[in-house]
Design an enzyme around this catalytic site. Structure first.
Site, PDB file in Angstrom:
ATOM      1  N   LYS A 297       0.845  -1.197   0.000  1.00  0.00           N
ATOM      2  CA  LYS A 297       0.000   0.000   0.000  1.00  0.00           C
ATOM      3  C   LYS A 297       0.876   1.241   0.000  1.00  0.00           C
ATOM      4  O   LYS A 297       1.955   1.245   0.582  1.00  0.00           O
ATOM      5  CB  LYS A 297      -0.893   0.021   1.255  1.00  0.00           C
ATOM      6  CG  LYS A 297      -1.910  -1.105   1.316  1.00  0.00           C
ATOM      7  CD  LYS A 297      -2.837  -0.951   2.509  1.00  0.00           C
ATOM      8  CE  LYS A 297      -3.894  -2.038   2.492  1.00  0.00           C
ATOM      9  NZ  LYS A 297      -4.862  -1.885   3.605  1.00  0.00           N
TER      10      LYS A 297
ATOM     11  N   GLY B  58      -7.912   2.752  -1.900  1.00  0.00           N
ATOM     12  CA  GLY B  58      -7.710   1.700  -2.876  1.00  0.00           C
ATOM     13  C   GLY B  58      -6.720   2.012  -3.990  1.00  0.00           C
ATOM     14  O   GLY B  58      -6.407   1.133  -4.784  1.00  0.00           O
TER      15      GLY B  58
ATOM     16  N   GLU C  12       1.166  -5.131   4.341  1.00  0.00           N
ATOM     17  CA  GLU C  12       0.291  -5.785   5.322  1.00  0.00           C
ATOM     18  C   GLU C  12      -0.022  -7.194   4.855  1.00  0.00           C
ATOM     19  O   GLU C  12      -0.022  -7.461   3.645  1.00  0.00           O
ATOM     20  CB  GLU C  12      -1.055  -5.038   5.426  1.00  0.00           C
ATOM     21  CG  GLU C  12      -1.042  -3.793   6.268  1.00  0.00           C
ATOM     22  CD  GLU C  12      -2.367  -3.028   6.231  1.00  0.00           C
ATOM     23  OE1 GLU C  12      -2.474  -2.025   6.926  1.00  0.00           O
ATOM     24  OE2 GLU C  12      -3.291  -3.441   5.479  1.00  0.00           O
ATOM     25  N   LYS C  13      -0.343  -8.060   5.777  1.00  0.00           N
ATOM     26  CA  LYS C  13      -0.943  -9.347   5.435  1.00  0.00           C
ATOM     27  C   LYS C  13      -2.218  -9.047   4.657  1.00  0.00           C
ATOM     28  O   LYS C  13      -2.985  -8.156   5.043  1.00  0.00           O
ATOM     29  CB  LYS C  13      -1.277 -10.096   6.734  1.00  0.00           C
ATOM     30  CG  LYS C  13      -1.984 -11.409   6.532  1.00  0.00           C
ATOM     31  CD  LYS C  13      -1.002 -12.532   6.399  1.00  0.00           C
ATOM     32  CE  LYS C  13      -1.682 -13.849   6.066  1.00  0.00           C
ATOM     33  NZ  LYS C  13      -0.708 -14.785   5.465  1.00  0.00           N
ATOM     34  N   PHE C  14      -2.470  -9.767   3.545  1.00  0.00           N
ATOM     35  CA  PHE C  14      -3.679  -9.539   2.753  1.00  0.00           C
ATOM     36  C   PHE C  14      -4.816 -10.402   3.287  1.00  0.00           C
ATOM     37  O   PHE C  14      -4.675 -11.619   3.414  1.00  0.00           O
ATOM     38  CB  PHE C  14      -3.422  -9.863   1.275  1.00  0.00           C
ATOM     39  CG  PHE C  14      -4.652  -9.681   0.420  1.00  0.00           C
ATOM     40  CD1 PHE C  14      -5.194  -8.419   0.209  1.00  0.00           C
ATOM     41  CD2 PHE C  14      -5.271 -10.783  -0.165  1.00  0.00           C
ATOM     42  CE1 PHE C  14      -6.331  -8.250  -0.570  1.00  0.00           C
ATOM     43  CE2 PHE C  14      -6.411 -10.619  -0.950  1.00  0.00           C
ATOM     44  CZ  PHE C  14      -6.941  -9.343  -1.150  1.00  0.00           C
TER      45      PHE C  14
ATOM     46  N   ARG D  63     -12.907  13.235   8.293  1.00  0.00           N
ATOM     47  CA  ARG D  63     -14.032  14.082   7.890  1.00  0.00           C
ATOM     48  C   ARG D  63     -15.330  13.412   8.319  1.00  0.00           C
ATOM     49  O   ARG D  63     -15.317  12.253   8.728  1.00  0.00           O
ATOM     50  CB  ARG D  63     -14.050  14.201   6.353  1.00  0.00           C
ATOM     51  CG  ARG D  63     -14.207  12.830   5.695  1.00  0.00           C
ATOM     52  CD  ARG D  63     -14.445  12.882   4.201  1.00  0.00           C
ATOM     53  NE  ARG D  63     -14.933  11.617   3.712  1.00  0.00           N
ATOM     54  CZ  ARG D  63     -14.181  10.576   3.424  1.00  0.00           C
ATOM     55  NH1 ARG D  63     -12.870  10.639   3.586  1.00  0.00           N
ATOM     56  NH2 ARG D  63     -14.723   9.456   2.996  1.00  0.00           N
TER      57      ARG D  63
HETATM   58  C1  MV4 Z   1      -6.858  -4.424   2.424  1.00  0.00           C
HETATM   59  C2  MV4 Z   1      -7.563  -5.557   1.951  1.00  0.00           C
HETATM   60  C3  MV4 Z   1      -7.146  -6.788   2.368  1.00  0.00           C
HETATM   61  N1  MV4 Z   1      -6.071  -6.912   3.191  1.00  0.00           N
HETATM   62  N2  MV4 Z   1      -5.812  -4.592   3.250  1.00  0.00           N
HETATM   63  C4  MV4 Z   1      -9.178  -1.168  -0.151  1.00  0.00           C
HETATM   64  C5  MV4 Z   1      -9.351   0.294   0.095  1.00  0.00           C
HETATM   65  C6  MV4 Z   1      -8.468   0.668   1.225  1.00  0.00           C
HETATM   66  N3  MV4 Z   1      -9.137   1.538   2.133  1.00  0.00           N
HETATM   67  C7  MV4 Z   1      -8.085  -0.636   1.854  1.00  0.00           C
HETATM   68  N4  MV4 Z   1      -8.542  -1.679   1.000  1.00  0.00           N
HETATM   69  C8  MV4 Z   1      -8.276  -2.969   1.284  1.00  0.00           C
HETATM   70  N5  MV4 Z   1      -7.222  -3.183   2.113  1.00  0.00           N
HETATM   71  C9  MV4 Z   1      -5.443  -5.814   3.612  1.00  0.00           C
HETATM   72  N6  MV4 Z   1      -4.375  -5.961   4.418  1.00  0.00           N
HETATM   73  C10 MV4 Z   1      -8.679  -5.348   1.128  1.00  0.00           C
HETATM   74  C11 MV4 Z   1      -9.033  -4.052   0.794  1.00  0.00           C
HETATM   75  C12 MV4 Z   1     -10.194  -3.937  -0.034  1.00  0.00           C
HETATM   76  C13 MV4 Z   1     -11.358  -3.338   0.462  1.00  0.00           C
HETATM   77  C14 MV4 Z   1     -11.418  -2.780   1.733  1.00  0.00           C
HETATM   78  C15 MV4 Z   1     -12.559  -2.189   2.201  1.00  0.00           C
HETATM   79  C16 MV4 Z   1     -13.689  -2.151   1.399  1.00  0.00           C
HETATM   80  C17 MV4 Z   1     -13.656  -2.676   0.141  1.00  0.00           C
HETATM   81  C18 MV4 Z   1     -12.498  -3.275  -0.356  1.00  0.00           C
HETATM   82  C19 MV4 Z   1     -12.469  -3.811  -1.645  1.00  0.00           C
HETATM   83  C20 MV4 Z   1     -11.329  -4.392  -2.115  1.00  0.00           C
HETATM   84  C21 MV4 Z   1     -10.183  -4.442  -1.317  1.00  0.00           C
END
Ligand code: MV4
Length: 442
Positions: free
Chosen positions: A144, A151, A186-188, A278
């Site tokens: 990230k 995103g 981060e761990k996914f 916000r």
């Molecule tokens: C992630 C994730 C899985 N694992 N982080 C997408 C937007 C950003 N705010 C963070 N996001 C994500 N971070 C880790 N470690 C999956 C997402 C993600 C997601 C998160 C919240 C709402 C919708 C999403 C759609 C795809 C991926």
């Protein structure tokens, strides 16, 4: 309109700013004064800091409410407000800047014992360092952008062979998009739920949690449906996370409204991912279950009032609320649909709230976000909220442009949605199943 309404109820005079495309908008009609700040394109008007500040100075305002989007999370704008002796209704610029640096926010939360995902300590200086962290954390991992959020600039890495290319791609994308390519890891979490906590903080070190919202129904990082409370969060988790966040945000010097985003994994553990500094689009579902007018709270906090004067003695959850975002877009293709509205019937009745600045002869300009209305249903429980939402969706009529109303009606028919059994992968699966049905008609 939402901010105007709160001001009107508090006896505060309002000055609207508007672009040339918004001359006939309701906020222009209902504000005490209105000042045109430039051409239609947002970069030339609503995002033009000197134009906004000039209007504020001409009207001699005490404060600016930035709304959501636009300049609401722009620390430089908040600094210009401060230098111009105008109160910015939001946190101090230093705090906005801290939370904008996603890796710093993560370390600040870690320090306060808010649970975070396994990952790198700080940014990744080199690709070799990324390889080391990934080996430690275990694949899959996600890269990230430190300056990112929402995103953009993210890459999922499944194994060490993929890492060099994806590290390079994420760095380049982040450098181009944010002017800073620095990455963290981060761990996914595969198909997580998106759950966020609502915070209010006064200017005297008091912080309150207004509980959580479930926001997993989204497509390409655009939320479609939000609800409160989350069926997955137990009273114990709610209390523990809320208490820890309040302590953390007091330490950081947080002020005004804020949202702390978490991911929930299959084991129902919550992990911090980022903070939005916000008020958010979906705040009405929190208002419905707590009875707190959050925009009035923001205004009173900015005027120096203490939380204990603003909030009830004991904050409690009552009932259940769901919000549908009504967008001016094609319900299947998701292409924007600007133009002249020819008919507009807004539902009402028991348990229904509609926040909109549109009307029967309104025009949706092509320049801005496609959100034209928020439909919020409240009930004693989720079942009643769903029944009211379905009733209201069937009575919400918009002609002349395409809207997402029929998409919402289809989602509300879905068994998994109705059971509350969904994650952030829901919309992709839902749309794929729908496309499949259309290929082979019964
Ligand atoms: C992630 C994730 C899985 N694992 N982080 C997408 C937007 C950003 N705010 C963070 N996001 C994500 N971070 C880790 N470690 C999956 C997402 C993600 C997601 C998160 C919240 C709402 C919708 C999403 C759609 C795809 C991926």
């Amino acid at each position: 309109m939402r901010v105007l309404n709160a001001c009107r109820e508090l006896g505060i005079r309002t000055v609207a700013v508007y672009s040339e495309a918004d001359r006939n908008s309701l906020h222009v009609k209902f504000a005490d004064e209105a000042i045109c700040i430039g051409p239609p394109r947002a970069a030339d008007s609503y995002l033009n800091v000197p134009a906004v500040i000039s209007a504020a100075e001409i009207a001699d305002v005490d404060a600016i409410h930035p709304g959501y989007g636009l300049l609401s999370e722009n620390a430089n704008f908040a600094e210009v407000c401060r230098a111009s002796n105008i109160k910015f209704i939001g946190p101090p610029p230093e705090v906005t800047r801290l939370m904008g640096e996603k890796e710093k926010a993560r370390q600040a939360m870690k320090k306060a014992k808010v649970p975070i995902l396994p990952g790198s300590d700080g940014v990744l200086a080199t690709q070799e360092e990324a390889q080391e962290w990934a080996a430690k954390v275990g694949y899959p991992v996600i890269l990230k952008a430190k300056a990112g959020g929402g995103g953009r600039g993210m890459r999922i890495v499944r194994n060490s062979d993929e890492l060099p290319n994806l590290f390079h791609a994420a760095f380049t994308e982040a450098a181009n998009a944010f002017g800073n390519g620095e990455l963290y890891m981060e761990k996914f979490i595969v198909e997580p739920r998106h759950i966020e906590f609502q915070i209010l903080a006064d200017e005297h070190g008091n912080v309150a949690s207004l509980f959580e919202r479930e926001c997993s129904i989204q497509r390409r990082h655009q939320k479609l449906i939000e609800e409160a409370p989350s069926l997955q969060v137990t009273p114990k988790m709610r209390e523990e996370i809320g208490r820890t966040l309040c302590r953390c945000l007091t330490d950081i010097g947080y002020q005004n409204a804020g949202t702390v985003e978490f991911l929930m994994d299959a084991k129902r553990q919550l992990y911090f991912i980022e903070m939005n500094t916000r008020i958010q689009v979906e705040h009405p579902v929190t208002e419905a279950i707590t009875g707190v007018d959050m925009v009035k709270a923001q205004l009173r906090i900015a005027a120096g009032e203490k939380l204990d004067a603003i909030l009830p003695a004991k904050l409690e959850i009552r009932g259940h609320a769901i919000e549908c975002r009504i967008n001016a877009e094609h319900p299947q293709r998701f292409t924007p649909s600007a133009g002249q509205i020819t008919a507009f019937n807004v539902p009402g009745g028991n348990g229904i709230r509609v926040d909109t600045a549109q009307y029967a002869e309104g025009v949706v300009p092509p320049y801005y976000d496609s959100l034209i209305a928020k439909l919020i249903a409240y009930g004693v429980d989720r079942t009643e909220a769903i029944a009211r939402m379905e009733r209201a969706l069937s009575q919400f009529i918009v002609r002349g442009i395409e809207t997402s109303i029929s998409l919402h009606e289809a989602i509300f028919q879905n068994a998994e949605f109705r059971a509350g059994e969904f994650d952030t992968g829901f919309m992709e699966r839902f749309l794929a199943a729908r496309a499949e049905e259309e290929k082979q008609p019964a």
